[in-house]
Design a protein around this motif. Sequence first.
Motif, short mmCIF file in Angstrom:
data_model
loop_
_atom_site.label_atom_id
_atom_site.label_comp_id
_atom_site.label_asym_id
_atom_site.label_seq_id
_atom_site.Cartn_x
_atom_site.Cartn_y
_atom_site.Cartn_z
N PRO A 105 13.63 3.21 9.38
CA PRO A 105 12.58 2.81 8.44
C PRO A 105 12.02 4.03 7.72
N ASP A 106 11.34 3.80 6.62
CA ASP A 106 10.72 4.89 5.87
C ASP A 106 9.76 5.63 6.80
N PRO A 107 9.94 6.96 6.98
CA PRO A 107 9.10 7.69 7.95
C PRO A 107 7.71 8.03 7.42
N TRP A 108 7.50 7.90 6.08
CA TRP A 108 6.20 8.29 5.51
C TRP A 108 5.75 9.60 6.15
N HIS A 109 6.52 10.66 5.91
CA HIS A 109 6.37 11.89 6.69
C HIS A 109 5.09 12.67 6.39
N LYS A 110 4.45 12.44 5.24
CA LYS A 110 3.20 13.15 4.97
C LYS A 110 2.08 12.55 5.81
N SER A 111 1.23 13.40 6.35
CA SER A 111 0.19 12.94 7.27
C SER A 111 -0.69 11.87 6.67
N ARG A 112 -1.02 12.02 5.38
CA ARG A 112 -1.92 11.05 4.76
C ARG A 112 -1.26 9.67 4.58
N HIS A 113 0.07 9.61 4.76
CA HIS A 113 0.80 8.36 4.61
C HIS A 113 1.17 7.73 5.95
N HIS A 114 0.82 8.35 7.06
CA HIS A 114 1.23 7.83 8.35
C HIS A 114 0.73 6.41 8.59
N LYS A 115 -0.41 6.07 7.99
CA LYS A 115 -0.96 4.72 8.18
C LYS A 115 -0.07 3.66 7.55
N ARG A 116 0.88 4.06 6.69
CA ARG A 116 1.78 3.10 6.06
C ARG A 116 3.02 2.81 6.91
N ARG A 117 3.22 3.55 7.98
CA ARG A 117 4.38 3.33 8.82
C ARG A 117 4.33 1.92 9.42
N ILE A 118 5.50 1.29 9.47
CA ILE A 118 5.56 -0.08 9.98
C ILE A 118 5.27 -0.14 11.46
N VAL A 119 5.64 0.90 12.21
CA VAL A 119 5.44 0.88 13.66
C VAL A 119 3.99 1.24 13.97
N GLN A 120 3.21 0.21 14.22
CA GLN A 120 1.80 0.31 14.56
C GLN A 120 1.53 -0.68 15.68
N PRO A 121 0.38 -0.62 16.32
CA PRO A 121 0.09 -1.56 17.42
C PRO A 121 0.24 -3.03 17.01
N ALA A 122 -0.20 -3.39 15.80
CA ALA A 122 -0.09 -4.79 15.37
C ALA A 122 1.37 -5.21 15.24
N PHE A 123 2.24 -4.30 14.79
CA PHE A 123 3.66 -4.58 14.69
C PHE A 123 4.25 -4.81 16.07
N ALA A 124 3.90 -3.95 17.02
CA ALA A 124 4.42 -4.09 18.38
C ALA A 124 4.03 -5.44 18.97
N GLU A 125 2.82 -5.88 18.73
CA GLU A 125 2.36 -7.15 19.29
C GLU A 125 3.06 -8.33 18.60
N LEU A 126 3.24 -8.26 17.29
CA LEU A 126 3.93 -9.33 16.57
C LEU A 126 5.36 -9.48 17.08
N VAL A 127 6.06 -8.36 17.23
CA VAL A 127 7.43 -8.40 17.72
C VAL A 127 7.47 -8.93 19.14
#
Length: 239
Positions: free
Chosen positions: A143-165
Amino acid sequence: MIEEQGSPAAADETRHRREIKSFVMRAGRMTEGQQRGLDQGWPQFGLELGDGLRDFDALFGRSAPRTFEIGFGMGHATLEMAAAAPEQDFIGVEVHRPGVGALLNGAMTQGLSNIRVYSCDALEVLRDCVADASLDRVLLFFPDPWHKSRHHKRRIVQPAFAELVRQKLKVGGVLHMATDWEHYAEHMLEVMNVAPGYRNLAADGRYVPRPEERPVTKFERRGERLGHGVWDLKFQRID
């Protein structure tokens, strides 16, 4: 009537604008084969978000191990996995239309019947179209790593994603992720290690060796020649 900046409607609109998506829109030209895939393959393999919750047993005409892939790119790995495991069913989601066309064209060319495709946001498909506890695997490759720190919140892997999966996986089902960005791999590990209801399948509690069932892409081979690493993570739903 113009809504005031602090109104509930304005706040709701801002929330929707910032909602994490499973994709980044990209432009691309269509080849003849890709267009053929869309024109001829979509009626056979394509699924619509608006159709809501689906009975995939009825759709595939059987009850079989079922894999849900988020963002299949140009579809090469999906086709390889589906061809290698005809006894399994694969549901792929991708918004990039040339990639969708390429996968559909490949499925027709190879005579595969165990693939279905959505062309929209994969998180919406998971929420609205997939029954709870119905998937054996969820795949998230590169997946897109959104490597800049200010973009990390856009990463798909977040707690809400883990719970949905987790909700959509059967107990014993596996979320398999892969990335060629070490910092993103660390982020994935951090999120998943504290996500309720999962067990890390890595012997050392970190990353698993590349599983044989995950095809190696041309992009990955090129990266390996340049000395880039790839990190695979497997987390199993335990409750």
